[in-house]
Motif scaffolding. Structure first.
Motif, PDB file in Angstrom:
ATOM      1  N   VAL A  62       0.808  -1.330  -0.085  1.00 11.95           N
ATOM      2  CA  VAL A  62       0.039   0.150   0.185  1.00 11.95           C
ATOM      3  C   VAL A  62       0.898   1.388   0.047  1.00 11.95           C
ATOM      4  O   VAL A  62       0.499   2.296  -0.863  1.00 11.95           O
ATOM      5  CB  VAL A  62      -1.069  -0.154   1.133  1.00 11.95           C
ATOM      6  CG1 VAL A  62      -1.628   1.311   1.390  1.00 11.95           C
ATOM      7  CG2 VAL A  62      -1.905  -1.363   1.170  1.00 11.95           C
ATOM      8  N   ARG A  90      -4.993  -2.742   0.837  1.00 10.90           N
ATOM      9  CA  ARG A  90      -4.671  -3.753  -0.273  1.00 10.90           C
ATOM     10  C   ARG A  90      -5.756  -4.629  -0.793  1.00 10.90           C
ATOM     11  O   ARG A  90      -6.083  -5.120  -1.741  1.00 10.90           O
ATOM     12  CB  ARG A  90      -3.290  -4.601   0.261  1.00 10.90           C
ATOM     13  CG  ARG A  90      -3.180  -5.898  -0.695  1.00 10.90           C
ATOM     14  CD  ARG A  90      -2.574  -5.168  -2.008  1.00 10.90           C
ATOM     15  NE  ARG A  90      -2.390  -6.390  -2.953  1.00 10.90           N
ATOM     16  CZ  ARG A  90      -2.961  -6.742  -3.845  1.00 10.90           C
ATOM     17  NH1 ARG A  90      -4.236  -6.080  -4.022  1.00 10.90           N
ATOM     18  NH2 ARG A  90      -2.587  -7.625  -4.632  1.00 10.90           N
ATOM     19  N   TRP A 109      -8.004  -3.357  -3.357  1.00 11.46           N
ATOM     20  CA  TRP A 109      -7.497  -3.127  -4.866  1.00 11.46           C
ATOM     21  C   TRP A 109      -8.225  -4.187  -5.813  1.00 11.46           C
ATOM     22  O   TRP A 109      -8.557  -5.214  -5.390  1.00 11.46           O
ATOM     23  CB  TRP A 109      -6.254  -3.554  -4.850  1.00 11.46           C
ATOM     24  CG  TRP A 109      -5.317  -2.574  -4.007  1.00 11.46           C
ATOM     25  CD1 TRP A 109      -5.708  -1.508  -3.422  1.00 11.46           C
ATOM     26  CD2 TRP A 109      -3.741  -2.420  -3.958  1.00 11.46           C
ATOM     27  NE1 TRP A 109      -4.341  -1.044  -2.730  1.00 11.46           N
ATOM     28  CE2 TRP A 109      -3.577  -1.485  -3.070  1.00 11.46           C
ATOM     29  CE3 TRP A 109      -2.707  -3.463  -4.576  1.00 11.46           C
ATOM     30  CZ2 TRP A 109      -2.036  -1.315  -2.959  1.00 11.46           C
ATOM     31  CZ3 TRP A 109      -1.713  -3.135  -4.269  1.00 11.46           C
ATOM     32  CH2 TRP A 109      -1.120  -2.128  -3.368  1.00 11.46           C
ATOM     33  N   ASN A 121       3.027   3.892 -10.489  1.00 12.17           N
ATOM     34  CA  ASN A 121       1.863   3.517 -10.047  1.00 12.17           C
ATOM     35  C   ASN A 121       0.969   3.299 -10.965  1.00 12.17           C
ATOM     36  O   ASN A 121      -0.067   4.144 -11.154  1.00 12.17           O
ATOM     37  CB  ASN A 121       1.473   4.486  -8.752  1.00 12.17           C
ATOM     38  CG  ASN A 121       0.450   3.902  -8.164  1.00 12.17           C
ATOM     39  OD1 ASN A 121      -0.390   3.112  -8.434  1.00 12.17           O
ATOM     40  ND2 ASN A 121       0.187   4.577  -6.871  1.00 12.17           N
ATOM     41  N   ARG A 161      -1.748   1.387 -11.329  1.00  6.11           N
ATOM     42  CA  ARG A 161      -3.048   1.359 -10.818  1.00  6.11           C
ATOM     43  C   ARG A 161      -3.702   2.941 -10.573  1.00  6.11           C
ATOM     44  O   ARG A 161      -4.947   2.917 -10.886  1.00  6.11           O
ATOM     45  CB  ARG A 161      -3.016   0.557  -9.375  1.00  6.11           C
ATOM     46  CG  ARG A 161      -2.882  -0.873  -9.616  1.00  6.11           C
ATOM     47  CD  ARG A 161      -3.050  -1.479  -8.108  1.00  6.11           C
ATOM     48  NE  ARG A 161      -2.078  -1.038  -6.990  1.00  6.11           N
ATOM     49  CZ  ARG A 161      -0.765  -1.296  -7.139  1.00  6.11           C
ATOM     50  NH1 ARG A 161      -0.255  -2.396  -7.875  1.00  6.11           N
ATOM     51  NH2 ARG A 161      -0.137  -0.990  -6.091  1.00  6.11           N
ATOM     52  N   SER A 162      -3.078   3.452  -9.998  1.00  2.85           N
ATOM     53  CA  SER A 162      -3.532   5.029  -9.952  1.00  2.85           C
ATOM     54  C   SER A 162      -3.485   5.728 -11.319  1.00  2.85           C
ATOM     55  O   SER A 162      -4.412   6.537 -11.486  1.00  2.85           O
ATOM     56  CB  SER A 162      -2.556   5.970  -8.829  1.00  2.85           C
ATOM     57  OG  SER A 162      -2.942   5.520  -7.442  1.00  2.85           O
TER      58      SER A 162
END
Length: 175
Positions: A37, A106, A109, A141, A143-144
């Protein structure tokens, strides 16, 4: 009857955002105590006192501005992290602008929580009279970065962080 071209879209998860309470400092400390995280945020959770100060500051932002980093809750009222917006808090980067952000446990996600909560946050920030937001994201990153794309944000610039000299992206969204 649906045509073959139609595809059902997965439904967004139920999310609830609330102004952080004093107790949320403990919850944030717990859910962020995970190296995965915190990979793009220094590698480990901050001390509890940092989250206590952060949640207090968010209560002040909400009272003064009508928006903050809200505590993100799932459909069972479990704390998953935060999402929302705050004035950019550093002396470098988009000083004077409003940054939108999210950080999730986490376990949350890959389930749509970040995007669903960020969409709610964007609407709340717009309702508070903000005309645009930025998202500052570590370039690694993925995912972001994907969340910024789902929000319709556009890459505005690439930067290097002063403390770690890592590459990052500044995304913008006009509201």
């Amino acid at each position: 009857m649906s045509s073959p071209e139609e595809k059902s879209l997965p439904s967004s998860p139920v999310v609830r955002l609330r102004v952080p309470t004093e107790e949320d400092a403990y919850a944030w400390h717990e859910v962020f105590d995970d190296p995965e995280v915190m990979e793009f945020h220094g590698g480990r959770a901050a001390e509890l006192s940092v989250y206590a100060e952060l949640t207090a500051r968010q209560r002040m932002h909400d009272a003064e501005r009508g928006f903050c980093l809200w505590t993100l809750l799932d459909e069972d009222d479990r704390v998953l992290g935060f999402t929302g917006a705050q004035p950019w808090p550093h002396a470098w980067g988009p000083v004077g602008e409003v940054e939108i952000g999210w950080r999730l446990a986490r376990s949350a996600w890959g389930r749509g929580y970040a995007t669903a909560a960020a969409r709610v946050a964007v609407e709340r920030v717009r309702a508070a009279g903000v005309d645009g937001v930025v998202a500052m994201v570590d370039a690694r990153n993925e995912r972001s970065v994907a969340v910024t794309r789902r929000l319709g944000m556009e890459l505005a610039e690439t930067f290097r962080t002063p403390s770690s000299d890592r590459e990052g992206y500044c995304f913008r969204l006009a509201l």
